[in-house]
Structure formats: C-alpha cells, structure tokens
Design a protein around this motif. Structure first.
Motif, PDB file in Angstrom:
ATOM      1  N   GLN A 182       0.845  -1.196   0.000  1.00  0.00           N
ATOM      2  CA  GLN A 182       0.000   0.000   0.000  1.00  0.00           C
ATOM      3  C   GLN A 182       0.882   1.248   0.000  1.00  0.00           C
ATOM      4  O   GLN A 182       1.783   1.376   0.838  1.00  0.00           O
ATOM      5  CB  GLN A 182      -0.892  -0.015   1.245  1.00  0.00           C
ATOM      6  CG  GLN A 182      -2.077   0.921   1.163  1.00  0.00           C
ATOM      7  CD  GLN A 182      -3.118   0.582   2.211  1.00  0.00           C
ATOM      8  OE1 GLN A 182      -3.463  -0.579   2.376  1.00  0.00           O
ATOM      9  NE2 GLN A 182      -3.584   1.578   2.921  1.00  0.00           N
ATOM     10  N   GLY A 256      -6.799   4.400  -9.960  1.00  0.00           N
ATOM     11  CA  GLY A 256      -7.340   3.762  -8.775  1.00  0.00           C
ATOM     12  C   GLY A 256      -6.833   4.315  -7.459  1.00  0.00           C
ATOM     13  O   GLY A 256      -7.140   3.782  -6.385  1.00  0.00           O
ATOM     14  N   TRP A 257      -6.068   5.420  -7.507  1.00  0.00           N
ATOM     15  CA  TRP A 257      -5.582   6.042  -6.286  1.00  0.00           C
ATOM     16  C   TRP A 257      -6.688   6.903  -5.676  1.00  0.00           C
ATOM     17  O   TRP A 257      -7.516   7.467  -6.395  1.00  0.00           O
ATOM     18  CB  TRP A 257      -4.367   6.920  -6.565  1.00  0.00           C
ATOM     19  CG  TRP A 257      -3.104   6.171  -6.884  1.00  0.00           C
ATOM     20  CD1 TRP A 257      -2.912   5.321  -7.931  1.00  0.00           C
ATOM     21  CD2 TRP A 257      -1.874   6.225  -6.178  1.00  0.00           C
ATOM     22  NE1 TRP A 257      -1.629   4.837  -7.924  1.00  0.00           N
ATOM     23  CE2 TRP A 257      -0.963   5.389  -6.845  1.00  0.00           C
ATOM     24  CE3 TRP A 257      -1.439   6.911  -5.042  1.00  0.00           C
ATOM     25  CZ2 TRP A 257       0.343   5.206  -6.431  1.00  0.00           C
ATOM     26  CZ3 TRP A 257      -0.140   6.741  -4.614  1.00  0.00           C
ATOM     27  CH2 TRP A 257       0.750   5.889  -5.295  1.00  0.00           C
ATOM     28  N   GLU A 258      -6.680   7.010  -4.358  1.00  0.00           N
ATOM     29  CA  GLU A 258      -7.558   7.959  -3.679  1.00  0.00           C
ATOM     30  C   GLU A 258      -6.780   9.242  -3.417  1.00  0.00           C
ATOM     31  O   GLU A 258      -5.642   9.213  -2.935  1.00  0.00           O
ATOM     32  CB  GLU A 258      -8.080   7.387  -2.362  1.00  0.00           C
ATOM     33  CG  GLU A 258      -9.067   8.314  -1.677  1.00  0.00           C
ATOM     34  CD  GLU A 258      -9.805   7.659  -0.524  1.00  0.00           C
ATOM     35  OE1 GLU A 258     -10.755   8.272  -0.018  1.00  0.00           O
ATOM     36  OE2 GLU A 258      -9.427   6.543  -0.142  1.00  0.00           O
ATOM     37  N   ASP A 283      -7.580   2.449   2.598  1.00  0.00           N
ATOM     38  CA  ASP A 283      -7.706   1.097   2.069  1.00  0.00           C
ATOM     39  C   ASP A 283      -7.274   0.960   0.617  1.00  0.00           C
ATOM     40  O   ASP A 283      -7.533  -0.062  -0.024  1.00  0.00           O
ATOM     41  CB  ASP A 283      -9.153   0.607   2.228  1.00  0.00           C
ATOM     42  CG  ASP A 283     -10.151   1.556   1.600  1.00  0.00           C
ATOM     43  OD1 ASP A 283      -9.725   2.510   0.908  1.00  0.00           O
ATOM     44  OD2 ASP A 283     -11.365   1.357   1.799  1.00  0.00           O
ATOM     45  N   LYS A 284      -6.633   1.971   0.076  1.00  0.00           N
ATOM     46  CA  LYS A 284      -6.124   1.913  -1.295  1.00  0.00           C
ATOM     47  C   LYS A 284      -4.943   2.876  -1.411  1.00  0.00           C
ATOM     48  O   LYS A 284      -4.685   3.659  -0.497  1.00  0.00           O
ATOM     49  CB  LYS A 284      -7.223   2.284  -2.292  1.00  0.00           C
ATOM     50  CG  LYS A 284      -7.772   3.685  -2.129  1.00  0.00           C
ATOM     51  CD  LYS A 284      -8.768   4.046  -3.219  1.00  0.00           C
ATOM     52  CE  LYS A 284     -10.034   3.229  -3.095  1.00  0.00           C
ATOM     53  NZ  LYS A 284     -11.054   3.659  -4.106  1.00  0.00           N
TER      54      LYS A 284
END
Length: 346
Positions: A182, A256-258, A283-284
């Motif tokens: 992560q 897909g990143w926050e 969570d990401k």
C-alpha cells in the motif's frame, strides 16, 4: 637688584605657566594639545585646524591592541566559490550529503579548533570527505560565518552543486517495483517557506511516506536552508516535481488512487465532503495534498480530491488563531493515516 626685578618677573612667569602648551603637527599646523578623550576643538586651542580634527578622529576609529574583544582582528580570508555551487551547512546535512553523494561535492570546510567535544566528529567528516576525494580545508570560524551568511553551521560547511527535483517518471518506475504494498504519496502545492519545506520532508520521511511531490512553480527549491531544516533528510529522500498538478492528480485517480486534500477551515470548502482525519479509512493507494501556507489548496486542485481531511481543534479558538502551521498539520494528518498501516501489520 634681584629684589627689584622680582615684582616685574613674577607676573610674566605666571602668565607663561598658565598659557597652554602648543605644538606643530607634521603639516605645520599649530594646535592645542587635546586633553583626555576630547577632540582638539574642545581643548581651547587649535580651533579651525582641520588636520587636528582629522588626526583625532582617525585615532578614535583605529583599533587599539588590548582595548576589547574583536578589535584589531584581521578580516576573514575570502574563499573563492566554484561557479554554480552552494554552501550546505550544519553537521547532519553535510554528513548525509557526503554519505549519499547524490550531488557533486567540491570542498569540505571545517572550523579550526584545538580539542573540544566536536573534534572527533570533524575528524570523521574529514575521513569521509577524503574517501570521496573531496578536499578538506580548515578555516577560522568567521570564514564559515561568511560562507553560510551567518547561519548556524556548527563548524561545518560543504560546497556542493544544487540538488534538483527528480522527474515524476522516475517515481512511477520505482513504484512499479513495490508489488502489492500500500502506497502513500505526499503532494505539496506552492510551499514557499524553506523552513516549512524542510520540516515537511523530515516528518514525511519519519512517518513512512513513499514519495513527496512538489509543484515546480511558486514553490521553494531544494536549498541548503531546506536541508538544514530537514536535519539532512533532503540529502537521502527524493523529492519529485510536477508542472501540472491537477492533471497529475486526475491521472492518479484514473489509476485507482484515492486523492484527499486538507482543509484548515472546513466551512470554506465547497463541493467536496470534509471529514475529520480520525474518521478517514485508508484502504487503497493514497495521495495526501497539502496546500500553501497562506492560501491552502487551490480551488482547481480541490476539485480533483475525493475528500478533504480536517484536524478538529481541542477548544474554542480565538479569532486569528484558527489554524496550525502547515508542517505541524501535515505531521498530525500523516501520523493519523500511517498509524492505520501499523495496526494492519503492513
């Protein structure tokens, strides 16, 4: 005969004794001898004598041996600089710059000192420089003061090439090797104070941030002051830059990143949800954006964030004291986020 002349001689002798002594300067100007520390004009003789006044002022301005600390000292030697170089100062920055050698190193300057607690450390620095082929010069402390413009050098200065930002392409390639781990990136928008930038780098490195990205425009470069404020972290921790922050954030979101921003005044944020940093769940892969010292995150950048994080105060705040220093706020937010990774055993 002698008794007859005595009344005539005594008044004349008294007048001669009372008359001020007179002397001639090397230029022939007749002056009255000054008394005490007064200029010749105050002595009552030699009025109008320009030479006398100039001589007295020259004596007052000239250093006298033994009259006080620092008087009569020679000026520090002028040290020629390599063109385009800068002076790294302080023990930790110089030590780590020598250890990592991520930039060109020209000369190491050490303060001349016999004995003292810092002598073993300076000897180790000299050995480290010699191993890198860097010349070592022992100079007076005042020469070091001149080199780093009076900043706290701790007896050590290093002449080196500037350390530039790295390309984001390098960061992408290196993160491709991280596997399923992560990731956490810190993005700095328009941080201009070198002390703040140094403190941000130090906190990010300590807390486990993987990459730091700074906007190239309207941002502080990686200067020796930044290295000193970071306690040398800048010498070991890569800092990347981008010319188009909104486009970079948009691309990372598509991967897909926050992307989360930070808000010192939640009431001023529009169109993006604001939550407490203690409520956020990591969570990401994550990018945390920190805004400038005065303006915070720009509106254009806010629109690329999925959420905004805020630090709730512990009391009712007085007007004008309603926010934290940017590096302090970043440290609190990063600790809140990174502690989740430790709890999950990553």
């Amino acid at each position: 005969m002698e008794r007859a002349l005595l009344p005539l001689l005594c008044p004349r002798a008294l007048r001669l004794c009372r008359a001020p002594l007179r002397f001639r300067s090397s230029r022939g100007a007749e002056q009255g001898a000054p008394r005490g520390g007064d200029p010749p004009e105050a002595s009552g003789a030699g009025r109008g004598s320009r030479t006398g006044r100039e001589l007295w002022r020259a004596q007052q301005d000239s250093p006298r041996a033994g009259t006080g600390k620092g008087l009569g000292r020679k000026a520090p030697p002028a040290l020629a600089r390599t063109k385009g170089s800068e002076i790294v100062f302080g023990v930790a920055p110089c030590w780590l710059a020598l250890a990592r050698a991520r930039r060109a190193l020209f000369r190491l300057f050490l303060k001349e000192q016999r004995g003292g607690p810092g002598r073993p450390l300076r000897a180790e620095l000299a050995l480290q420089a010699a191993a890198r082929g860097v010349p070592v010069l022992h100079v007076p402390g005042r020469a070091l003061d001149t080199l780093c413009r009076g900043r706290p050098h701790q007896g050590v200065c290093l002449e080196a090439a500037p350390l530039p930002f790295r390309s984001l392409r390098d960061a992408e390639e290196r993160d491709g090797e991280s596997g399923e781990r992560q990731l956490l990136w810190l993005v700095l928008e328009h941080i201009q104070d070198p002390m703040n930038l140094g403190a941000l780098l130090r906190s990010a490195y300590f807390l486990g941030v993987d990459r730091v990205v700074a906007t190239r425009s309207n941002s502080c470069p990686l200067t020796p002051i930044v290295s000193k404020a970071s306690a040398g972290t800048m010498e070991v921790f890569d800092v990347y830059s981008t010319d188009d922050l909104p486009a970079f954030l948009k691309a990372k979101s598509a991967e897909g990143w926050e992307v989360v921003g930070t808000a010192s005044r939640p009431e001023d944020v529009e169109g993006v949800p604001v939550i407490s940093c203690s409520e956020f769940r990591w969570d990401k892969p994550l990018i945390v954006v920190i805004g400038s010292e005065g303006e915070g995150i720009s509106l254009q950048t806010q629109l690329q964030c999925q959420q905004m994080l805020a630090i709730p105060p512990g009391r009712a705040l007085h007007p004008g004291i309603d926010s934290l220093n940017v590096s302090v706020a970043a440290g609190i937010l990063l600790h809140s986020i990174c502690s989740q990774k430790r709890r999950h055993g990553d």
